[in-house]
Design an enzyme around this catalytic site. Structure first.
Site, PDB file in Angstrom:
ATOM      1  N   GLY A  14     106.269  93.900 -26.061  1.00  0.00           N
ATOM      2  CA  GLY A  14     105.958  93.549 -27.436  1.00  0.00           C
ATOM      3  C   GLY A  14     105.213  94.618 -28.208  1.00  0.00           C
ATOM      4  CB  ILE A  15     102.522  94.318 -30.772  1.00  0.00           C
ATOM      5  CG1 ILE A  15     103.268  93.389 -31.732  1.00  0.00           C
ATOM      6  CG2 ILE A  15     101.628  95.278 -31.561  1.00  0.00           C
ATOM      7  CD1 ILE A  15     102.360  92.414 -32.470  1.00  0.00           C
ATOM      8  N   GLY A  16     102.138  95.722 -27.981  1.00  0.00           N
ATOM      9  CA  GLY A  16     101.369  96.660 -27.170  1.00  0.00           C
ATOM     10  C   GLY A  16     102.216  97.774 -26.596  1.00  0.00           C
ATOM     11  CE1 TYR A 150      98.301  83.479 -31.022  1.00  0.00           C
ATOM     12  CE2 TYR A 150      98.994  82.820 -33.225  1.00  0.00           C
ATOM     13  CZ  TYR A 150      98.800  83.808 -32.277  1.00  0.00           C
ATOM     14  OH  TYR A 150      99.090  85.115 -32.578  1.00  0.00           O
TER      15      TYR A 150
END
Length: 253
Positions: A14-16, A150
């Site tokens: 993902g983003i990481g 969340y």
């Protein structure tokens, strides 16, 4: 970006992962932290010759300290710390259990708190550094009811981030503290949510992980407080808080 040491949690996908690869291409030295060793090492292999993978569970304070220790042992410094690890949930408020709340706080808030507290003494000793917490638009506008806990966790993360910024502003002006707020991102976030959930990759107008990573990389080079990954998100937040009834459903005529 050249030679900056950037710790990234949640870096196996993902983003990481996208951020680690982008920073590696720009000449940075990414330190990648995540639990899944095979995936983490694959991302590290794509993130430049100096990328350092560290297998860690960032919901454990001792593991977060070990990530910092590994970065310092290899590079002697950390310039930027990105708290990116997180997990969603698919539960309405009326359905939440104690375990649901605990998991959301553990993954989305405590992991970031551990990162902030671990690296802060190092930044203070150097008189500089940059903390980046990846939050969510749902931490500003809780518009998706089934993401309830969340949303709450990201609101808590935003508050801790803002308060740390205030805490440091006078005595440590060289330390920057930033919040990044993406909207929907086309990753496995939906599948990995507690209780399952819709495929985030099928949400209309979802950004790619690479688009969000580019925003974060630009923030690394030009630090500021709050960053929305799309310009229109800021206006959506202003409109929400200007409403007379926050979060009220539309009235039927």
């Amino acid at each position: 970006m050249e030679k900056k040491v950037v710790v990234i949690t949640g870096a196996s996908a993902g983003i990481g992962a996208a951020l680690a690869e982008l920073l590696g291409r720009k000449g940075g030295r990414p330190v990648l932290a995540a639990r899944r060793e095979p995936e983490l090492r694959q991302v590290a292999a794509r993130s430049g010759p100096e990328a350092l993978p560290v297998v860690a569970d960032v919901t454990r304070r001792e593991d977060v300290q070990r990530v910092l220790d590994a970065a310092l042992a290899r590079f002697g410094q950390v310039d930027v710390w990105v708290n990116n690890a997180g997990r969603g949930i698919t539960r309405l408020v009326s359905e939440l259990t104690d375990e649901d709340i605990d998991e959301m706080m553990r993954v989305n808030v405590k992991s970031a708190l551990y990162g902030m507290q671990a690296v802060l003494p190092h930044f203070q000793s150097r008189g500089s550094g940059h903390l980046i917490n990846v939050s969510s638009m749902l931490g500003r506008v809780p518009s998706v009811p089934f993401r309830s806990a969340y949303n709450a966790a990201k609101h808590a993360l935003n508050a801790l981030t803002a308060n740390l910024r205030m805490e440091l502003s006078e005595q440590h002006p060289g330390i920057h503290v930033s919040t990044v707020m993406p909207g929907p991102v086309a990753t496995d976030f939906g599948f990995n949510a507690l209780g399952g959930g819709p495929d985030s990759r099928r949400i209309p107008f979802a950004q790619t992980a690479e688009e969000v990573a580019a925003v974060i990389a630009e923030l690394v080079e030009h630090p500021r407080a709050d960053v929305y990954t799309r310009p229109e998100f800021h206006q959506q937040v202003l409109a929400y808080y200007a409403s007379e009834e926050l979060g009220a459903p539309p009235r039927r005529s």
